[in-house]
Design a protein around this motif. Structure first.
Motif, PDB file in Angstrom:
ATOM      1  N   PHE A   3     -16.356  -4.670   0.795  1.00 45.16           N
ATOM      2  CA  PHE A   3     -15.188  -4.783   1.664  1.00 45.16           C
ATOM      3  C   PHE A   3     -14.416  -6.070   1.360  1.00 45.16           C
ATOM      4  O   PHE A   3     -13.182  -6.067   1.305  1.00 45.16           O
ATOM      5  CB  PHE A   3     -15.613  -4.753   3.129  1.00 45.16           C
ATOM      6  N   GLU A  42       0.813  -1.209   0.000  1.00 45.57           N
ATOM      7  CA  GLU A  42       0.000   0.000   0.000  1.00 45.57           C
ATOM      8  C   GLU A  42       0.851   1.265   0.000  1.00 45.57           C
ATOM      9  O   GLU A  42       0.348   2.356  -0.230  1.00 45.57           O
ATOM     10  CB  GLU A  42      -0.938   0.002   1.208  1.00 45.57           C
ATOM     11  N   SER A  77     -12.574  -5.492  -1.826  1.00 51.92           N
ATOM     12  CA  SER A  77     -11.400  -4.656  -1.624  1.00 51.92           C
ATOM     13  C   SER A  77     -10.253  -5.450  -1.012  1.00 51.92           C
ATOM     14  O   SER A  77      -9.089  -5.298  -1.405  1.00 51.92           O
ATOM     15  CB  SER A  77     -11.758  -3.467  -0.733  1.00 51.92           C
ATOM     16  N   ASN A  78     -10.575  -6.318  -0.048  1.00 49.49           N
ATOM     17  CA  ASN A  78      -9.545  -7.144   0.583  1.00 49.49           C
ATOM     18  C   ASN A  78      -8.906  -8.098  -0.417  1.00 49.49           C
ATOM     19  O   ASN A  78      -7.684  -8.284  -0.441  1.00 49.49           O
ATOM     20  CB  ASN A  78     -10.138  -7.930   1.745  1.00 49.49           C
ATOM     21  N   ILE A 115      -2.672  -3.427  -3.729  1.00 46.23           N
ATOM     22  CA  ILE A 115      -3.240  -2.138  -3.323  1.00 46.23           C
ATOM     23  C   ILE A 115      -4.764  -2.211  -3.352  1.00 46.23           C
ATOM     24  O   ILE A 115      -5.343  -3.117  -3.960  1.00 46.23           O
ATOM     25  CB  ILE A 115      -2.765  -0.973  -4.214  1.00 46.23           C
ATOM     26  N   ARG A 116      -5.411  -1.245  -2.705  1.00 50.34           N
ATOM     27  CA  ARG A 116      -6.867  -1.175  -2.681  1.00 50.34           C
ATOM     28  C   ARG A 116      -7.405  -0.694  -4.035  1.00 50.34           C
ATOM     29  O   ARG A 116      -6.718   0.028  -4.756  1.00 50.34           O
ATOM     30  CB  ARG A 116      -7.334  -0.211  -1.586  1.00 50.34           C
ATOM     31  N   PRO A 117      -8.640  -1.069  -4.378  1.00 48.99           N
ATOM     32  CA  PRO A 117      -9.228  -0.591  -5.643  1.00 48.99           C
ATOM     33  C   PRO A 117      -9.234   0.926  -5.755  1.00 48.99           C
ATOM     34  O   PRO A 117      -8.990   1.475  -6.828  1.00 48.99           O
ATOM     35  CB  PRO A 117     -10.653  -1.152  -5.596  1.00 48.99           C
ATOM     36  N   SER A 118      -9.525   1.616  -4.649  1.00 49.65           N
ATOM     37  CA  SER A 118      -9.556   3.081  -4.688  1.00 49.65           C
ATOM     38  C   SER A 118      -8.178   3.656  -5.010  1.00 49.65           C
ATOM     39  O   SER A 118      -8.052   4.632  -5.760  1.00 49.65           O
ATOM     40  CB  SER A 118     -10.057   3.630  -3.347  1.00 49.65           C
ATOM     41  N   GLN A 119      -7.120   3.040  -4.452  1.00 54.55           N
ATOM     42  CA  GLN A 119      -5.764   3.492  -4.743  1.00 54.55           C
ATOM     43  C   GLN A 119      -5.408   3.217  -6.199  1.00 54.55           C
ATOM     44  O   GLN A 119      -4.774   4.027  -6.871  1.00 54.55           O
ATOM     45  CB  GLN A 119      -4.763   2.794  -3.822  1.00 54.55           C
ATOM     46  N   PHE A 165      -8.874  -7.771  -3.691  1.00 55.40           N
ATOM     47  CA  PHE A 165      -8.143  -6.966  -4.674  1.00 55.40           C
ATOM     48  C   PHE A 165      -6.756  -6.620  -4.139  1.00 55.40           C
ATOM     49  O   PHE A 165      -5.760  -6.731  -4.851  1.00 55.40           O
ATOM     50  CB  PHE A 165      -8.937  -5.695  -4.986  1.00 55.40           C
ATOM     51  N   GLN A 166      -6.701  -6.204  -2.877  1.00 52.55           N
ATOM     52  CA  GLN A 166      -5.407  -5.870  -2.280  1.00 52.55           C
ATOM     53  C   GLN A 166      -4.526  -7.106  -2.143  1.00 52.55           C
ATOM     54  O   GLN A 166      -3.306  -7.046  -2.363  1.00 52.55           O
ATOM     55  CB  GLN A 166      -5.592  -5.220  -0.920  1.00 52.55           C
ATOM     56  N   GLN A 167      -5.124  -8.240  -1.800  1.00 47.96           N
ATOM     57  CA  GLN A 167      -4.355  -9.474  -1.630  1.00 47.96           C
ATOM     58  C   GLN A 167      -3.661  -9.863  -2.936  1.00 47.96           C
ATOM     59  O   GLN A 167      -2.506 -10.310  -2.926  1.00 47.96           O
ATOM     60  CB  GLN A 167      -5.274 -10.601  -1.183  1.00 47.96           C
TER      61      GLN A 167
END
Length: 284
Positions: free
Chosen positions: A257, A6, A260-261, A269-273, A263-265
């Motif tokens: 949520f 992140e 998002s988890n 990074i998070r979808p918003s990022q 996606f980051q995994q």
């Protein structure tokens, strides 16, 4: 020191101790015709570090010697001699040299229009594959572009580069049952697929499908389903303004949520990022 996903930002650090031999499509138009952005060979040392927060085109990277680190499937992995990786488009992509070690490598970067960059590609991949012949083909093109610049000879070197890429990708293309399965699944990612349904669609038992996926892809069928979902979500985030919650639903996640988890995994990074970086130029 490895940075948490992140905290990764768009980065292109080469450093004085790193040498690279590169041919880009602006100096060799034949590359552009073949949907290749650039090819190259490198010999790196710290502080060499590349981070692409949104890889616009697929990327094949082979290790020739020494050791570096590659972020793939959301994990940092050693990249040693004889290892080759394939990273899909629209994902977080990063690699770097490590202290007290040099790292020799070669690469092929595809344009967004390349079939290898399309969303249906089975990726990311890491496998044992000798990239030394690919290095020779790339260096042949480098010398030709720097010297006589004969179009016919350039074309022959590019033919060889494409052939070695095809050889690396061939094992994943060879298994027609998996290609047919994931092609169907790709058209209905919002469905709550079970292992049994996937196995029935592939006309085999769940255990056989699990073994086949591990052998061909290095992951389970359910893990591959998650990769395809997140890969398609990344494509939508990069190419549309659809709300993240709607994208989550389109790829099979009722809970934003949880989406998002996951996606980051997978991407780091998070979808918003990820969406914040969609307009960055990342062709370097």
């Amino acid at each position: 020191m490895v940075v948490a996903h992140e905290k990764l930002l768009e980065t292109h650090i080469v450093g004085a101790k790193t040498q690279q031999w590169i041919v880009r499509d602006d100096t060799c138009p034949l590359l552009r015709q073949r949907h290749i952005a650039h090819v190259g060979v490198g010999d790196a040392a710290t502080p060499y570090r590349i981070v692409r927060t949104k890889l616009s085109g697929a990327y094949l990277h082979g290790s020739l010697g020494g050791e570096g680190r590659m972020l793939l499937d959301g994990r940092w992995r050693p990249h040693r001699v004889g290892m080759t990786t394939f990273a899909p488009a629209h994902v977080l992509h990063a690699f770097h040299a490590i202290p007290s070690r040099r790292w020799q490598y070669c690469w092929v970067r595809f344009t967004p229009s390349s079939p290898f960059s399309m969303i249906s590609a089975v990726a990311p991949l890491m496998a044992r594959f000798d990239p030394e012949p690919l290095r020779h083909a790339i260096m042949g093109l480098v010398h030709e572009v720097e010297g006589a610049r004969d179009i016919g000879t350039c074309g022959l070197w590019i033919d060889l580069i494409e052939r070695y890429v095809d050889l690396f990708m061939e094992p994943w293309r060879r298994e027609k049952r998996l290609l047919s399965l994931w092609s169907v699944v790709q058209q209905d990612l919002s469905r709550d697929w079970t292992l049994g349904e996937l196995a029935d669609l592939a006309s085999m038992s769940g255990e056989h499908l699990r073994r086949l996926c591990h052998r061909s892809l290095g992951r389970s069928p359910i893990q591959q389903l998650a990769v395809l979902r997140i890969q398609h979500a990344a494509h939508l985030l990069a190419t549309t303004d659809v709300k993240i919650e709607l994208i989550a639903n389109q790829v099979g996640y009722e809970n934003p949520f949880a989406f998002s988890n996951k996606f980051q995994q997978i991407t780091g990074i998070r979808p918003s990022q990820f969406r914040k970086h969609k307009n960055r130029i990342t062709a370097s």
